[in-house]
Design a protein around this motif. Sequence first.
Motif, PDB file in Angstrom:
ATOM      1  N   SER A 102      -6.032  10.457   5.558  1.00  0.00           N
ATOM      2  CA  SER A 102      -6.914  10.078   6.666  1.00  0.00           C
ATOM      3  C   SER A 102      -6.830  11.109   7.772  1.00  0.00           C
ATOM      4  CB  SER A 102      -6.509   8.703   7.212  1.00  0.00           C
ATOM      5  OG  SER A 102      -7.269   8.358   8.355  1.00  0.00           O
ATOM      6  N   ASP A 105     -10.044   5.624   8.892  1.00  0.00           N
ATOM      7  CA  ASP A 105     -10.961   6.004   7.816  1.00  0.00           C
ATOM      8  C   ASP A 105     -10.131   6.695   6.739  1.00  0.00           C
ATOM      9  OD1 ASP A 105     -13.592   5.331   9.112  1.00  0.00           O
ATOM     10  OD2 ASP A 105     -12.855   6.811  10.559  1.00  0.00           O
ATOM     11  N   THR A 130      -9.312   8.022   2.640  1.00  0.00           N
ATOM     12  CA  THR A 130      -9.794   8.532   1.360  1.00  0.00           C
ATOM     13  C   THR A 130      -8.735   8.273   0.307  1.00  0.00           C
ATOM     14  OG1 THR A 130     -11.091  10.275   2.426  1.00  0.00           O
ATOM     15  CG2 THR A 130     -10.552  10.576   0.107  1.00  0.00           C
ATOM     16  N   MET A 142     -11.040  -1.365   7.959  1.00  0.00           N
ATOM     17  CA  MET A 142     -11.000   0.086   7.822  1.00  0.00           C
ATOM     18  C   MET A 142     -12.075   0.527   6.827  1.00  0.00           C
ATOM     19  SD  MET A 142      -6.904   0.978   7.563  1.00  0.00           S
ATOM     20  CE  MET A 142      -6.829   0.466   5.837  1.00  0.00           C
ATOM     21  N   ASN A 143     -12.417   1.792   6.905  1.00  0.00           N
ATOM     22  CA  ASN A 143     -13.308   2.406   5.926  1.00  0.00           C
ATOM     23  C   ASN A 143     -12.450   3.108   4.884  1.00  0.00           C
ATOM     24  OD1 ASN A 143     -15.553   3.564   4.639  1.00  0.00           O
ATOM     25  ND2 ASN A 143     -15.451   5.380   5.934  1.00  0.00           N
ATOM     26  N   GLN A 192     -12.669   4.939   1.107  1.00  0.00           N
ATOM     27  CA  GLN A 192     -13.568   5.487   0.094  1.00  0.00           C
ATOM     28  C   GLN A 192     -12.788   6.329  -0.890  1.00  0.00           C
ATOM     29  OE1 GLN A 192     -16.552   7.657   2.328  1.00  0.00           O
ATOM     30  NE2 GLN A 192     -17.724   5.806   2.755  1.00  0.00           N
TER      31      GLN A 192
END
Length: 483
Positions: free
Chosen positions: A60, A65, A67, A461-462, A464
């Motif tokens: 992050s 955010d 990953t 939270m985001n 992905q």
Amino acid sequence: MSKEAIAAAHWRPAFHLSPPQGLMNDPNGLIYFAGRYHVFFQWNPHACAHGAKSWGHASSLNLVDWTLHPPALEPDDWYDSHGCYSGSALEIDGRLWLIYTGNVRDGQERKSYQCLAVSDDGIHFTKQGLVLPHPPEGYTTHFRDPKLWQSEDGFHMVLGAQRSNGTGTVLHFYSQTLENWTLRGELLTGNQYGYMCECPDLFTMQNQQIMLFCPQGQEGDNWLWPNANASCYCSMDQDKSGFAPPQTLDYGPDFYAGQTMQGPNGERMMWGWMGRPEQSDTPSAAAGWTHCLSVPRVLDWQDGQLSQQPHPALQALRGNSLQLTGQAIHGEWQHPGLHGDCCELDITLSTTDNSACHIMLRQGRHCHTRLSWFPAEGVLELDTRLSGAGDGRISRAPLPSSTQMRLHLLLDRSTLEIFANDGKVVLSACLFPDGGANGISLLTEGSTCIEQLSFWPIKAMNVQEAPAASLLAMGDASADTQA
């Protein structure tokens, strides 16, 4: 999707890292590298049970955010065939090095190897093989979880270990080259640390050397800590002759394997595993996943004690606030704006008669979690026996004698983190309440006043999956947005 999986779906945490599927446990290799925070973690992607662990990997720019990357390490070599167990990370000359324990089982026989891997981009790692092929004489193959650091004289690491007499300790090793390690001695003496000490971490903050570790033992009158698998810390004595008696890092039932890193501004940050070593799965396993990590916490050293607070970056997830002051309570009290399954509550209570006050959380028709302040006894008590599915218990933490108490609570869909006494007392628990059990209320046994209350709903939270681009390219492209 089965009925059980549908029922379990509402437990997926919104602002805690959890596994895409399977079982998550210890955080590993925490580091700020190439402009990003990296959190590796023990992960069995194939089942909600302990097994041949990989190193899961999330990164992050800002701690909100995230990953998810492919596993950094997988158990595909002879020296880690039954698991790439816990370890740590270190940046050396722009490259990211991982050191970890390779676990091998041959029937009932266990072998533990300390191993290296290296990466240029922070995503793709190349294993370098063994650097410490066996425990030193006098110690068993319960020998794992290396924490690595570099100093002016070379490289150091601490490892959790079991002596040949079946007692736990932490060992200190030294090397000039990351190879040819030499044992410098034990950092924990005596036989009071159970049968094994796991997940050691040694660091210095505010000129104070501090060690985290997890003694494994048996609950009972002779066991010093609140759980059979405890999380502790101790500080170096002023004369630097050894470590002072340990203190409890987290009094709750579901915190283990705390590991730290230095943040980009010099702050000492920690994540822990919200789960228990003796607990392979949870009610969420019906939905295909189990366990999660704590929120990132910032550590401080105050008056001979370690304090913990949620990282301020998480405040970016707050919604509109509810603010109250000077609210007297007699009996039960509720507010229509005070409810939720993902929320933050910062409350200061006072009493004039030393009467107990109870905060009821995640209330539903058939479940609730109770947090009780007993000022006369100097105790904070968390009762999760009626929290919903799963096994609950009572956890108690000592407090200084006072007629005032400040509590900072983080509630996620299946977690509760409690920071009391300015973060010097912390309790963490996993909760599995009924769907829609979002009520919050207070109940006093005498005269209590809410001096101040701040409440926020918390957004998710985001998270992905990783793009194909390398991490270094991602860091360069995102340099202007770093937290």
